[in-house]
Scaffold this motif. Structure first.
Motif, short mmCIF file in Angstrom:
data_model
loop_
_atom_site.label_atom_id
_atom_site.label_comp_id
_atom_site.label_asym_id
_atom_site.label_seq_id
_atom_site.Cartn_x
_atom_site.Cartn_y
_atom_site.Cartn_z
N VAL A 64 -25.70 -20.01 4.01
CA VAL A 64 -25.66 -20.72 2.74
C VAL A 64 -26.84 -21.67 2.72
O VAL A 64 -27.00 -22.50 3.62
CB VAL A 64 -24.33 -21.49 2.55
CG1 VAL A 64 -24.37 -22.35 1.29
CG2 VAL A 64 -23.16 -20.51 2.51
N VAL B 172 -26.30 -16.89 0.40
CA VAL B 172 -25.73 -17.54 -0.80
C VAL B 172 -26.52 -18.81 -1.04
O VAL B 172 -26.76 -19.58 -0.10
CB VAL B 172 -24.24 -17.87 -0.59
CG1 VAL B 172 -23.70 -18.68 -1.77
CG2 VAL B 172 -23.41 -16.61 -0.38
N MET C 129 -26.89 -14.06 -3.58
CA MET C 129 -25.93 -14.56 -4.56
C MET C 129 -26.24 -16.04 -4.78
O MET C 129 -26.76 -16.71 -3.89
CB MET C 129 -24.52 -14.37 -4.05
CG MET C 129 -24.21 -12.91 -3.79
SD MET C 129 -22.47 -12.60 -3.56
CE MET C 129 -21.90 -12.67 -5.23
N LEU D 74 -16.21 -16.88 -3.51
CA LEU D 74 -17.51 -16.24 -3.28
C LEU D 74 -17.70 -15.96 -1.79
O LEU D 74 -18.06 -14.84 -1.40
CB LEU D 74 -18.64 -17.14 -3.80
CG LEU D 74 -20.06 -16.66 -3.51
CD1 LEU D 74 -20.33 -15.33 -4.19
CD2 LEU D 74 -21.06 -17.71 -3.98
N VAL E 40 -17.90 -12.27 -0.25
CA VAL E 40 -19.12 -11.86 0.45
C VAL E 40 -18.76 -11.46 1.88
O VAL E 40 -19.23 -10.45 2.38
CB VAL E 40 -20.17 -13.00 0.45
CG1 VAL E 40 -21.32 -12.67 1.39
CG2 VAL E 40 -20.70 -13.20 -0.97
#
Length: 151
Positions: free
Chosen positions: A3, A67, A85, A140, A144
């Motif tokens: 992330v 992400v 994403m 999410l 994922v």
């Protein structure tokens, strides 16, 4: 999966850290030199304070499995273009279906500001907005993770 967070003005850093820690997902927080951040979990990358320096560094680090958390529609568009994403701090997922409209609205807002007009006031962030982000971000990450494990 990692992330990556456009962290300069991100109000949901703690929510991101809490969920990523629980799932053992690496987090990279990107800030410029006018900010300080030490959270004990994420990798913090500090870049020079220049226009779009955080955005450019984030996009250069990005992989398709990642992400991105950002409120910048341009960063979100580039992330989508790289196959990653992206999610807004409100919990809105950026998609190929909504990014063009969001970019157009950003363009109209900038045009109004250049003409000396205001597009409106941004209300103070609420705890309910934080909870909405948490729910969307968890969905999410879980989605994922399921996709990545299914390969």
């Amino acid at each position: 999966m990692r992330v990556l967070v456009d962290a300069d003005a991100c109000p949901v850093k703690q929510e991101i850290l809490r969920q990523c820690k629980a799932r053992r997902i690496p987090v990279i927080m990107l800030i410029d030199t006018s900010h300080e951040l030490h959270d004990g979990y994420s990798t913090v990358i500090t870049v020079d304070k220049a226009r779009d320096s955080v955005d450019l560094k984030l996009i250069n680090l990005l992989s398709p499995a990642d992400v991105v958390v950002t409120q910048d529609y341009g960063v979100a568009a580039m992330a989508l273009g790289k196959g990653a994403m992206a999610i807004h701090q409100s919990g809105t997922l950026y998609t190929k279906e909504n990014i063009d409209r969001l970019l157009f609205e950003r363009h109209l807002g900038a045009k109004l500001r250049r003409a000396g007009k205001r597009a409106g006031n941004t209300p103070k962030r609420t705890r309910e907005q934080d909870r909405a982000f948490e729910r969307a971000f968890a969905a999410l990450l879980d989605g994922v993770s399921e996709v990545r494990h299914a390969d």
